[in-house]
Enzyme design. Sequence first.
Site, PDB file in Angstrom:
ATOM      1  CG  HIS A 159      11.703   0.860 -23.127  1.00 24.36           C
ATOM      2  ND1 HIS A 159      12.413   1.814 -22.452  1.00 24.36           N
ATOM      3  CD2 HIS A 159      10.630   1.494 -23.654  1.00 24.36           C
ATOM      4  CE1 HIS A 159      11.809   2.974 -22.562  1.00 24.36           C
ATOM      5  NE2 HIS A 159      10.719   2.816 -23.301  1.00 24.36           N
ATOM      6  CG  HIS A 212       6.997   1.517 -26.639  1.00 22.53           C
ATOM      7  ND1 HIS A 212       6.159   1.827 -25.600  1.00 22.53           N
ATOM      8  CD2 HIS A 212       8.066   2.345 -26.526  1.00 22.53           C
ATOM      9  CE1 HIS A 212       6.690   2.808 -24.894  1.00 22.53           C
ATOM     10  NE2 HIS A 212       7.851   3.147 -25.430  1.00 22.53           N
TER      11      HIS A 212
HETATM   12  P1  5GP Z   1       9.191   5.695 -23.284  1.00 28.29           P
HETATM   13  O1  5GP Z   1       8.373   6.961 -23.091  1.00 28.29           O
HETATM   14  O2  5GP Z   1      10.461   5.782 -22.468  1.00 28.29           O
HETATM   15  O3  5GP Z   1       9.422   5.330 -24.706  1.00 28.29           O
HETATM   16  O4  5GP Z   1       8.317   4.520 -22.699  1.00 28.29           O
HETATM   17  C1  5GP Z   1       8.230   4.236 -21.333  1.00 28.29           C
HETATM   18  C2  5GP Z   1       6.981   3.413 -21.132  1.00 28.29           C
HETATM   19  O5  5GP Z   1       7.041   2.844 -19.854  1.00 28.29           O
HETATM   20  C3  5GP Z   1       5.685   4.251 -21.202  1.00 28.29           C
HETATM   21  O6  5GP Z   1       4.858   3.773 -22.236  1.00 28.29           O
HETATM   22  C4  5GP Z   1       5.076   4.055 -19.831  1.00 28.29           C
HETATM   23  O7  5GP Z   1       3.683   3.890 -19.877  1.00 28.29           O
HETATM   24  C5  5GP Z   1       5.753   2.822 -19.324  1.00 28.29           C
HETATM   25  N1  5GP Z   1       5.884   2.791 -17.879  1.00 28.29           N
HETATM   26  C6  5GP Z   1       6.285   3.808 -17.079  1.00 28.29           C
HETATM   27  N2  5GP Z   1       6.302   3.415 -15.787  1.00 28.29           N
HETATM   28  C7  5GP Z   1       5.887   2.114 -15.784  1.00 28.29           C
HETATM   29  C8  5GP Z   1       5.696   1.156 -14.739  1.00 28.29           C
HETATM   30  O8  5GP Z   1       5.895   1.401 -13.558  1.00 28.29           O
HETATM   31  N3  5GP Z   1       5.275  -0.076 -15.130  1.00 28.29           N
HETATM   32  C9  5GP Z   1       5.033  -0.396 -16.432  1.00 28.29           C
HETATM   33  N4  5GP Z   1       4.611  -1.625 -16.691  1.00 28.29           N
HETATM   34  N5  5GP Z   1       5.214   0.489 -17.434  1.00 28.29           N
HETATM   35  C10 5GP Z   1       5.630   1.727 -17.116  1.00 28.29           C
END
Ligand code: 5GP
Length: 141
Positions: free
Chosen positions: A104, A106
């Site tokens: 993903h 951001h």
């Molecule tokens: P990463 O840390 O992998 O770069 O980003 C994962 C993102 O997913 C985090 O910013 C976190 O807040 C978001 N996230 C985690 N669980 C959920 C969820 O159940 N729903 C949504 N909408 N976002 C989530």
Amino acid sequence: MTHPIDAACIFCKIVAGQIPCFKLLEDDNTIAFMDINPVNPGHALSVAKGHWPTIDLIPPPILADVAKTAQRVAKAVSKELKPVGVNLLQANGEGAGQSVPHLHFHILPRVAGDRASLNWAYKPGDMAAIKALCERLKAAL
Ligand code: 5GP
Ligand code: ZN
């Protein structure tokens, strides 16, 4: 292209509609929704529909689609929220701050003086505020 699934993955569950999200848009290979732990208001995610954990594993055409969706969302964020800037961030591996191993981007609107860092802690957002921002951004897509 078939989309691999990891039944234990939170984003695969969102893609499958098994858990809810504040959805912005969806197409064949991607979905975009609001981050529920936003660093700043309007923080959104552009997510591949298939379970490819990292940049080295995702097929390039799907990566291009995820980037295109991120661009659409970033344009809506810029137009509607007029932030001082927007970062697109994509993490690979725990050491890079990745907490959900499902590729993903951001879309992170910046606020002047927010001192946003690459490894931020989850802080649950206000769901009503996130829903309202989702509606505004959807209308601006
Ligand atoms: P990463 O840390 O992998 O770069 O980003 C994962 C993102 O997913 C985090 O910013 C976190 O807040 C978001 N996230 C985690 N669980 C959920 C969820 O159940 N729903 C949504 N909408 N976002 C989530
Ligand atoms: Zn997944």
